[in-house]
Design a protein around this motif. Sequence first.
Motif, PDB file in Angstrom:
ATOM      1  N   MET A  56      13.182 -17.536  -8.228  1.00 58.87           N
ATOM      2  CA  MET A  56      13.024 -16.162  -7.754  1.00 58.87           C
ATOM      3  C   MET A  56      12.179 -15.360  -8.748  1.00 58.87           C
ATOM      4  SD  MET A  56      13.794 -14.002  -5.300  1.00 58.87           S
ATOM      5  CE  MET A  56      15.219 -14.740  -4.480  1.00 58.87           C
ATOM      6  N   ILE A  57      11.147 -14.713  -8.259  1.00 57.47           N
ATOM      7  CA  ILE A  57      10.272 -13.906  -9.107  1.00 57.47           C
ATOM      8  C   ILE A  57      10.867 -12.509  -9.242  1.00 57.47           C
ATOM      9  CG2 ILE A  57       7.965 -12.922  -9.372  1.00 57.47           C
ATOM     10  CD1 ILE A  57       6.924 -15.200  -7.584  1.00 57.47           C
ATOM     11  N   GLY A  58      11.231 -12.144 -10.464  1.00 57.69           N
ATOM     12  CA  GLY A  58      11.761 -10.807 -10.714  1.00 57.69           C
ATOM     13  C   GLY A  58      10.626  -9.831 -10.959  1.00 57.69           C
ATOM     14  N   LEU A  59      10.645  -8.695 -10.263  1.00 50.99           N
ATOM     15  CA  LEU A  59       9.522  -7.766 -10.307  1.00 50.99           C
ATOM     16  C   LEU A  59       9.949  -6.356 -10.699  1.00 50.99           C
ATOM     17  CD1 LEU A  59       7.830  -8.858  -6.961  1.00 50.99           C
ATOM     18  CD2 LEU A  59       7.082  -9.474  -9.270  1.00 50.99           C
ATOM     19  N   ALA A  60       8.991  -5.616 -11.238  1.00 50.13           N
ATOM     20  CA  ALA A  60       9.142  -4.180 -11.472  1.00 50.13           C
ATOM     21  C   ALA A  60       8.012  -3.468 -10.742  1.00 50.13           C
ATOM     22  CB  ALA A  60       9.097  -3.863 -12.966  1.00 50.13           C
ATOM     23  N   VAL A  61       8.341  -2.387 -10.052  1.00 42.84           N
ATOM     24  CA  VAL A  61       7.341  -1.570  -9.365  1.00 42.84           C
ATOM     25  C   VAL A  61       7.311  -0.213 -10.061  1.00 42.84           C
ATOM     26  CG1 VAL A  61       6.676  -0.463  -7.207  1.00 42.84           C
ATOM     27  CG2 VAL A  61       7.682  -2.756  -7.170  1.00 42.84           C
ATOM     28  N   VAL A  62       6.146   0.131 -10.612  1.00 40.10           N
ATOM     29  CA  VAL A  62       6.023   1.362 -11.396  1.00 40.10           C
ATOM     30  C   VAL A  62       4.932   2.233 -10.778  1.00 40.10           C
ATOM     31  CG1 VAL A  62       5.756   2.332 -13.707  1.00 40.10           C
ATOM     32  CG2 VAL A  62       6.638   0.001 -13.430  1.00 40.10           C
ATOM     33  N   ASP A  63       5.344   3.322 -10.150  1.00 43.95           N
ATOM     34  CA  ASP A  63       4.412   4.233  -9.485  1.00 43.95           C
ATOM     35  C   ASP A  63       5.098   5.584  -9.345  1.00 43.95           C
ATOM     36  OD1 ASP A  63       2.814   5.598  -7.345  1.00 43.95           O
ATOM     37  OD2 ASP A  63       1.800   3.643  -7.287  1.00 43.95           O
ATOM     38  N   ASP A  64       4.374   6.667  -9.612  1.00 46.45           N
ATOM     39  CA  ASP A  64       5.006   7.992  -9.565  1.00 46.45           C
ATOM     40  C   ASP A  64       5.111   8.542  -8.143  1.00 46.45           C
ATOM     41  OD1 ASP A  64       2.190   8.225  -9.523  1.00 46.45           O
ATOM     42  OD2 ASP A  64       2.304  10.319 -10.123  1.00 46.45           O
ATOM     43  N   GLN A  65       4.513   7.867  -7.160  1.00 49.16           N
ATOM     44  CA  GLN A  65       4.607   8.310  -5.772  1.00 49.16           C
ATOM     45  C   GLN A  65       5.746   7.560  -5.078  1.00 49.16           C
ATOM     46  OE1 GLN A  65       0.800   8.773  -3.638  1.00 49.16           O
ATOM     47  NE2 GLN A  65      -0.215   8.162  -5.533  1.00 49.16           N
ATOM     48  N   HIS A  66       6.753   8.312  -4.632  1.00 50.63           N
ATOM     49  CA  HIS A  66       7.941   7.699  -4.046  1.00 50.63           C
ATOM     50  C   HIS A  66       7.606   6.829  -2.847  1.00 50.63           C
ATOM     51  CE1 HIS A  66      10.872   9.785  -6.539  1.00 50.63           C
ATOM     52  NE2 HIS A  66      10.158  10.894  -6.393  1.00 50.63           N
ATOM     53  N   LEU A  67       6.733   7.300  -1.961  1.00 49.50           N
ATOM     54  CA  LEU A  67       6.419   6.543  -0.753  1.00 49.50           C
ATOM     55  C   LEU A  67       5.745   5.213  -1.085  1.00 49.50           C
ATOM     56  CD1 LEU A  67       5.170   9.337   1.705  1.00 49.50           C
ATOM     57  CD2 LEU A  67       7.327   8.074   1.785  1.00 49.50           C
ATOM     58  N   ILE A  68       4.829   5.245  -2.044  1.00 47.55           N
ATOM     59  CA  ILE A  68       4.152   4.014  -2.460  1.00 47.55           C
ATOM     60  C   ILE A  68       5.158   3.054  -3.079  1.00 47.55           C
ATOM     61  CG2 ILE A  68       2.437   3.022  -4.008  1.00 47.55           C
ATOM     62  CD1 ILE A  68       1.174   4.511  -1.724  1.00 47.55           C
ATOM     63  N   ARG A  69       5.980   3.578  -3.963  1.00 47.55           N
ATOM     64  CA  ARG A  69       6.968   2.747  -4.652  1.00 47.55           C
ATOM     65  C   ARG A  69       7.951   2.114  -3.665  1.00 47.55           C
ATOM     66  NH1 ARG A  69       8.490   6.374  -8.030  1.00 47.55           N
ATOM     67  NH2 ARG A  69      10.598   6.820  -7.272  1.00 47.55           N
ATOM     68  N   ASP A  70       8.466   2.947  -2.747  1.00 50.87           N
ATOM     69  CA  ASP A  70       9.422   2.435  -1.764  1.00 50.87           C
ATOM     70  C   ASP A  70       8.767   1.415  -0.832  1.00 50.87           C
ATOM     71  OD1 ASP A  70      11.270   4.107  -2.871  1.00 50.87           O
ATOM     72  OD2 ASP A  70      11.203   5.614  -1.274  1.00 50.87           O
ATOM     73  N   GLY A  71       7.517   1.680  -0.443  1.00 51.88           N
ATOM     74  CA  GLY A  71       6.820   0.759   0.445  1.00 51.88           C
ATOM     75  C   GLY A  71       6.571  -0.589  -0.202  1.00 51.88           C
ATOM     76  N   LEU A  72       6.133  -0.568  -1.461  1.00 50.76           N
ATOM     77  CA  LEU A  72       5.902  -1.820  -2.177  1.00 50.76           C
ATOM     78  C   LEU A  72       7.203  -2.590  -2.358  1.00 50.76           C
ATOM     79  CD1 LEU A  72       3.366  -0.705  -4.944  1.00 50.76           C
ATOM     80  CD2 LEU A  72       2.910  -2.253  -3.042  1.00 50.76           C
ATOM     81  N   THR A  73       8.261  -1.867  -2.713  1.00 54.22           N
ATOM     82  CA  THR A  73       9.561  -2.521  -2.926  1.00 54.22           C
ATOM     83  C   THR A  73      10.049  -3.196  -1.655  1.00 54.22           C
ATOM     84  OG1 THR A  73      10.173  -0.956  -4.674  1.00 54.22           O
ATOM     85  CG2 THR A  73      11.961  -2.129  -3.572  1.00 54.22           C
ATOM     86  N   MET A  74       9.959  -2.502  -0.539  1.00 56.67           N
ATOM     87  CA  MET A  74      10.402  -3.065   0.736  1.00 56.67           C
ATOM     88  C   MET A  74       9.577  -4.300   1.100  1.00 56.67           C
ATOM     89  SD  MET A  74      10.650  -1.175   4.451  1.00 56.67           S
ATOM     90  CE  MET A  74      11.645   0.136   3.715  1.00 56.67           C
ATOM     91  N   MET A  75       8.270  -4.192   0.905  1.00 58.67           N
ATOM     92  CA  MET A  75       7.376  -5.297   1.234  1.00 58.67           C
ATOM     93  C   MET A  75       7.697  -6.528   0.389  1.00 58.67           C
ATOM     94  SD  MET A  75       3.216  -5.411   0.869  1.00 58.67           S
ATOM     95  CE  MET A  75       3.107  -3.771   1.585  1.00 58.67           C
ATOM     96  N   LEU A  76       7.870  -6.335  -0.906  1.00 61.47           N
ATOM     97  CA  LEU A  76       8.111  -7.456  -1.811  1.00 61.47           C
ATOM     98  C   LEU A  76       9.481  -8.083  -1.585  1.00 61.47           C
ATOM     99  CD1 LEU A  76       6.617  -5.789  -5.007  1.00 61.47           C
ATOM    100  CD2 LEU A  76       5.584  -7.642  -3.690  1.00 61.47           C
ATOM    101  N   ASN A  77      10.480  -7.262  -1.321  1.00 60.43           N
ATOM    102  CA  ASN A  77      11.834  -7.780  -1.103  1.00 60.43           C
ATOM    103  C   ASN A  77      11.951  -8.559   0.199  1.00 60.43           C
ATOM    104  OD1 ASN A  77      12.976  -6.921  -3.507  1.00 60.43           O
ATOM    105  ND2 ASN A  77      13.684  -4.968  -2.665  1.00 60.43           N
ATOM    106  N   ASN A  78      10.985  -8.402   1.079  1.00 62.45           N
ATOM    107  CA  ASN A  78      10.982  -9.182   2.317  1.00 62.45           C
ATOM    108  C   ASN A  78      10.522 -10.616   2.103  1.00 62.45           C
ATOM    109  OD1 ASN A  78      12.007  -7.306   4.137  1.00 62.45           O
ATOM    110  ND2 ASN A  78       9.999  -6.402   4.547  1.00 62.45           N
ATOM    111  N   GLU A  79       9.967 -10.896   0.915  1.00 60.01           N
ATOM    112  CA  GLU A  79       9.539 -12.253   0.588  1.00 60.01           C
ATOM    113  C   GLU A  79      10.726 -13.030   0.021  1.00 60.01           C
ATOM    114  OE1 GLU A  79       6.423 -13.442   1.259  1.00 60.01           O
ATOM    115  OE2 GLU A  79       6.161 -11.480   2.220  1.00 60.01           O
ATOM    116  N   SER A  80      10.903 -14.250   0.465  1.00 59.76           N
ATOM    117  CA  SER A  80      12.083 -15.031   0.082  1.00 59.76           C
ATOM    118  C   SER A  80      12.121 -15.399  -1.401  1.00 59.76           C
ATOM    119  CB  SER A  80      12.155 -16.312   0.915  1.00 59.76           C
ATOM    120  OG  SER A  80      10.992 -17.114   0.708  1.00 59.76           O
ATOM    121  N   ASP A  81      10.955 -15.376  -2.058  1.00 61.21           N
ATOM    122  CA  ASP A  81      10.909 -15.785  -3.464  1.00 61.21           C
ATOM    123  C   ASP A  81      10.707 -14.609  -4.415  1.00 61.21           C
ATOM    124  OD1 ASP A  81       8.346 -15.285  -2.529  1.00 61.21           O
ATOM    125  OD2 ASP A  81       7.403 -16.815  -3.786  1.00 61.21           O
ATOM    126  N   MET A  82      10.899 -13.379  -3.930  1.00 62.60           N
ATOM    127  CA  MET A  82      10.671 -12.198  -4.762  1.00 62.60           C
ATOM    128  C   MET A  82      11.845 -11.234  -4.686  1.00 62.60           C
ATOM    129  SD  MET A  82       6.676 -11.300  -3.958  1.00 62.60           S
ATOM    130  CE  MET A  82       5.411 -12.573  -4.039  1.00 62.60           C
TER     131      MET A  82
END
Length: 215
Positions: free
Chosen positions: A1-27
């Motif tokens: 499992m790839i552990g990730l950090a998402v760092v962005d001051d825009q909430h919508l961008i941060r939330d969107g990236l997080t949702m997208m990445l968490n939908n991947e089985s290996d992330m």
Amino acid sequence: MIGLAVVDDQHLIRDGLTMMLNNESDMQVKIEASNGRELLDLLDAGALIDAVLLDLRMPVLDGIQTLHELNRRPRRPSVLVVTTFDRDELVLDAIAAGADGYILKRTSRPELITAVRAVAHGRSVLAPDITRAVLARVRQHTRATASTDVAEYRLTPRETDILSLVGQGLNNDEIAARLTVSTHTVKTHLTNVLAKTGSRDRVQVALLAIRAGLA
């Protein structure tokens, strides 16, 4: 499992990236932060991650400063810059500061996921437009240096064509169109070039082409 950090001051961008990445089985996104300082504090608290998706323009501690701070740590995660800014000086500053990849927020979802996996596994990634900017600047600094002789690698004529076009900053689809072959064929030849030249990734192939005077 790839552990990730998402760092962005825009909430919508941060939330969107997080949702997208968490939908991947290996992330799995283990850290969400609005600036570099928050990221560093969470790392100090014991969070272990493999790669950081990092914006550049943020308050408190921006992306370039964060890269410098990460470089001082004994265990440094890979860093993929994900930003809207494609100005040459920002790209070069980020790479000089240790970024392992640089892509733009307009990148498609498949390209983003591929870039994250690549960076997490120790490879370098640059968006095609970014590659052109970097290569243009590298050419300025390498014109006076001795060229590299690629004859020792025993490349076929077609592999040499691929090497040259990668050095010009073309992506696989553009190379396929230029040579009137399929994208699959380009990928096969590029894999052979990587193996024969001992290059780790596309960026090293491009630099080799420049040093050889093929770009």
